[in-house]
Design a protein around this motif. Structure first.
Motif, PDB file in Angstrom:
ATOM      1  N   VAL A   1      20.182  40.686  38.815  1.00  0.00           N
ATOM      2  CA  VAL A   1      21.017  39.588  39.581  1.00  0.00           C
ATOM      3  C   VAL A   1      22.204  40.018  39.833  1.00  0.00           C
ATOM      4  N   GLU A   2      22.448  39.809  41.208  1.00  0.00           N
ATOM      5  CA  GLU A   2      24.034  40.144  41.355  1.00  0.00           C
ATOM      6  C   GLU A   2      24.852  39.012  41.549  1.00  0.00           C
ATOM      7  N   GLY A   3      26.263  39.028  40.965  1.00  0.00           N
ATOM      8  CA  GLY A   3      26.973  38.067  41.226  1.00  0.00           C
ATOM      9  C   GLY A   3      28.288  38.708  41.660  1.00  0.00           C
ATOM     10  N   LEU A   4      29.302  37.884  41.996  1.00  0.00           N
ATOM     11  CA  LEU A   4      30.577  38.256  42.652  1.00  0.00           C
ATOM     12  C   LEU A   4      31.750  37.772  41.672  1.00  0.00           C
ATOM     13  N   ILE A   5      32.612  38.944  41.747  1.00  0.00           N
ATOM     14  CA  ILE A   5      33.908  38.895  40.787  1.00  0.00           C
ATOM     15  C   ILE A   5      34.795  38.693  41.989  1.00  0.00           C
ATOM     16  N   HIS A   6      35.318  37.491  42.055  1.00  0.00           N
ATOM     17  CA  HIS A   6      36.339  37.179  43.062  1.00  0.00           C
ATOM     18  C   HIS A   6      37.787  38.014  42.702  1.00  0.00           C
ATOM     19  N   ILE A   7      38.232  38.459  43.553  1.00  0.00           N
ATOM     20  CA  ILE A   7      39.616  39.369  43.515  1.00  0.00           C
ATOM     21  C   ILE A   7      40.490  38.373  42.472  1.00  0.00           C
ATOM     22  N   SER A   8      40.686  36.961  42.463  1.00  0.00           N
ATOM     23  CA  SER A   8      41.478  36.415  41.538  1.00  0.00           C
ATOM     24  C   SER A   8      40.944  36.582  40.083  1.00  0.00           C
ATOM     25  N   ASP A   9      39.437  36.645  39.828  1.00  0.00           N
ATOM     26  CA  ASP A   9      39.102  36.785  38.693  1.00  0.00           C
ATOM     27  C   ASP A   9      38.812  38.284  37.829  1.00  0.00           C
ATOM     28  N   LEU A  10      39.385  39.220  38.720  1.00  0.00           N
ATOM     29  CA  LEU A  10      39.304  40.641  38.214  1.00  0.00           C
ATOM     30  C   LEU A  10      40.335  40.840  37.261  1.00  0.00           C
TER      31      LEU A  10
ATOM     32  N   ASN B   1      30.518  50.604  35.000  1.00  0.00           N
ATOM     33  CA  ASN B   1      29.989  49.650  33.748  1.00  0.00           C
ATOM     34  C   ASN B   1      31.075  48.747  33.334  1.00  0.00           C
ATOM     35  N   VAL B   2      30.927  47.488  33.541  1.00  0.00           N
ATOM     36  CA  VAL B   2      31.638  46.606  33.255  1.00  0.00           C
ATOM     37  C   VAL B   2      31.262  45.310  32.242  1.00  0.00           C
ATOM     38  N   GLU B   3      31.926  44.777  31.531  1.00  0.00           N
ATOM     39  CA  GLU B   3      31.664  43.355  30.985  1.00  0.00           C
ATOM     40  C   GLU B   3      32.151  42.327  31.338  1.00  0.00           C
ATOM     41  N   VAL B   4      31.337  41.433  31.755  1.00  0.00           N
ATOM     42  CA  VAL B   4      31.868  40.368  32.749  1.00  0.00           C
ATOM     43  C   VAL B   4      31.300  38.836  31.798  1.00  0.00           C
ATOM     44  N   PHE B   5      32.185  37.866  32.234  1.00  0.00           N
ATOM     45  CA  PHE B   5      31.808  36.455  31.676  1.00  0.00           C
ATOM     46  C   PHE B   5      30.987  35.741  32.925  1.00  0.00           C
ATOM     47  N   ILE B   6      30.131  34.859  32.518  1.00  0.00           N
ATOM     48  CA  ILE B   6      29.428  34.112  33.614  1.00  0.00           C
ATOM     49  C   ILE B   6      30.203  33.278  33.979  1.00  0.00           C
ATOM     50  N   GLY B   7      30.471  32.960  35.184  1.00  0.00           N
ATOM     51  CA  GLY B   7      31.203  31.676  35.743  1.00  0.00           C
ATOM     52  C   GLY B   7      30.246  30.734  36.260  1.00  0.00           C
TER      53      GLY B   7
ATOM     54  N   ASN C   1      20.783  27.815  45.233  1.00  0.00           N
ATOM     55  CA  ASN C   1      21.196  28.769  46.372  1.00  0.00           C
ATOM     56  C   ASN C   1      21.298  30.150  45.614  1.00  0.00           C
ATOM     57  N   GLN C   2      21.083  30.237  44.354  1.00  0.00           N
ATOM     58  CA  GLN C   2      21.126  31.692  43.849  1.00  0.00           C
ATOM     59  C   GLN C   2      22.301  32.240  44.094  1.00  0.00           C
ATOM     60  N   LYS C   3      23.535  31.613  43.789  1.00  0.00           N
ATOM     61  CA  LYS C   3      24.775  32.349  43.970  1.00  0.00           C
ATOM     62  C   LYS C   3      25.307  32.177  42.466  1.00  0.00           C
ATOM     63  N   LEU C   4      26.217  33.234  42.134  1.00  0.00           N
ATOM     64  CA  LEU C   4      26.639  33.470  40.790  1.00  0.00           C
ATOM     65  C   LEU C   4      27.967  34.143  41.022  1.00  0.00           C
ATOM     66  N   SER C   5      28.831  33.322  40.129  1.00  0.00           N
ATOM     67  CA  SER C   5      30.281  33.957  40.144  1.00  0.00           C
ATOM     68  C   SER C   5      30.502  34.508  38.750  1.00  0.00           C
ATOM     69  N   LEU C   6      31.156  35.648  38.549  1.00  0.00           N
ATOM     70  CA  LEU C   6      31.399  36.365  37.484  1.00  0.00           C
ATOM     71  C   LEU C   6      32.930  36.351  37.133  1.00  0.00           C
ATOM     72  N   ILE C   7      33.354  36.898  36.039  1.00  0.00           N
ATOM     73  CA  ILE C   7      34.738  36.868  35.530  1.00  0.00           C
ATOM     74  C   ILE C   7      35.035  38.109  34.686  1.00  0.00           C
ATOM     75  N   LEU C   8      35.803  39.103  35.389  1.00  0.00           N
ATOM     76  CA  LEU C   8      36.135  40.300  34.388  1.00  0.00           C
ATOM     77  C   LEU C   8      37.091  40.136  33.551  1.00  0.00           C
ATOM     78  N   LYS C   9      38.250  39.231  33.964  1.00  0.00           N
ATOM     79  CA  LYS C   9      39.394  39.288  32.806  1.00  0.00           C
ATOM     80  C   LYS C   9      38.962  38.411  31.660  1.00  0.00           C
ATOM     81  N   ASP C  10      39.401  38.708  30.666  1.00  0.00           N
ATOM     82  CA  ASP C  10      38.707  38.188  29.341  1.00  0.00           C
ATOM     83  C   ASP C  10      39.219  36.662  29.278  1.00  0.00           C
TER      84      ASP C  10
END
Length: 385
Positions: free
Chosen positions: A219-228, A245-251, A257-266
């Protein structure tokens, strides 16, 4: 004369045993009696044994002993009920072809998977065999993703028959349809298992102006630039690159609609949570000019925490814009005028920090005080005429 006598003897023997007459094209069950490099003899529960020549054992000229062994139970095809020498002429190849065609028809009708062996690469795809049945697999159907066709040669592959025309010997198979089904099945399971705030490992697949797309296992999700990052990011490639390879949090999870936001910042290190008690109205901080606007400047007090210095709070002099006296990255002293913890808003003043410093100067000497803070420190980086 001798052949006539043999035939007469066979007829008499058949009458004696009252055995059902064999016909060309019959499929019989048999047991291998003996096999050598030229042929195999088979017990077919008939008055006479059957004989299979090397050519009728394997189409690719294999030694019969590589294909058959004594006591093997096999299906055989009757070529001739009488070969003139007291044997029934049989074929293993033709029996297998009939059985394999029946299998192919059943697999196609019920859309079942079959396992084939890839023999060679050809123009536009690969040639595979189900037993002796030739199947063409186009390159576009060799996998869900692009496959180097030469790497498939010699391997077994599970496929689905997508086109079948036995009359014209046209059979087309697909590996892709199976992988698509598996992908969609896994994708559904993953979507159902996603929980907001959960930590996942993923791979950066694509960078765009507004962020990065990451695959978290189907499944692909988007990390918005503000959540990097908690710090301001100008472009995604400043933080991540494709293939990382990154560790992300589920937003936010939008299953419909099968849309997923991800968060890279801790998320456990959210600056406002960490420093909320460090900021108090009336205190003076040293910050860095992060943004310049027509109505003022944003100054970063801590990583990820900015406050606004309105243009009227920069200096007592009349200026048209903040950039008249400030530069990006410049270090300045600011005073906290107002702090709204709930809305995460801070109002700052540079001129009040200067005034406070002047007042402070009335109470201390020009030397450093006991705390080690000098007026020069308070005015660090500030431009004035």
């Amino acid at each position: 004369m001798l052949n006539e006598e043999v035939q007469d003897s066979m007829k008499e023997l058949l009458k004696e045993y009252d055995v059902k007459k064999l016909n060309m094209g019959d499929i019989l069950k048999g047991t291998v009696i003996d096999v050598n490099d030229k042929e195999a003899s088979v017990n077919i529960n008939y008055a006479f044994d059957g004989l299979i020549s090397k050519e009728e054992i394997s189409l690719d000229g294999k030694d019969p002993r590589e294909v058959l062994s004594k006591d093997d139970e096999i299906d055989v095809y009757v070529i001739s009920p009488n070969d003139g020498e007291g044997y029934v002429e049989l074929s293993l190849v033709r029996a297998l072809q009939i059985k394999e065609k029946e299998d192919i028809e059943e697999f196609y009708k019920n859309q079942k998977n079959i396992t084939v062996k890839i023999k060679e690469e050809t123009k536009g795809g690969v040639i595979a065999y189900y037993g002796n049945i030739r199947i063409f697999i186009p390159g576009s159907l060799a996998g869900r993703q692009r496959v180097e066709l030469n790497t498939l040669v010699g391997k077994e592959l599970e496929i689905r028959i997508t086109e079948l025309d036995l009359r014209n010997n046209k059979i087309v198979g697909s590996r892709r349809v199976i992988e698509e089904e598996e992908y969609n099945k896994n994708k559904k399971i993953i979507w159902e298992s996603l929980k907001e705030g959960e930590k996942k490992t993923g791979i950066v697949k694509k960078l765009v102006k507004f962020g990065a797309f990451v695959d978290i296992g189907g499944v692909e999700g988007l990390i918005h630039i503000s959540d990097l990052s908690w710090e301001r990011v100008n472009k995604p490639e400043d933080v991540v690159k494709e293939g990382d390879n990154v560790e992300v949090f589920i937003g936010n999870v939008d299953r419909k609609n099968q849309k997923l936001s991800l968060i890279l910042k801790d998320v456990t290190k959210e600056p406002w949570t960490i420093h909320s008690n460090d900021i108090k109205e009336g205190e003076i901080f040293e910050g860095k000019v992060a943004r310049l606007t027509n109505f003022g400047a944003f100054v970063e007090l801590f990583d990820g925490i900015e406050g606004l210095v309105h243009i009227t709070e920069i200096t007592n002099e009349n200026i048209a814009k903040a950039s008249d006296v400030l530069e990006l990255g410049q270090k300045v002293k600011v005073k906290v005028l107002n702090y709204n913890k709930e809305d995460k808003r801070i109002s700052l003043s540079i001129k009040d920090a200067i005034e406070s410093s002047k007042e402070y100067l009335n109470y201390i000497d020009s030397d450093e005080d006991e705390a080690g803070t000098s007026l020069g420190d308070l005015l660090k980086g500030f431009k004035f005429e």
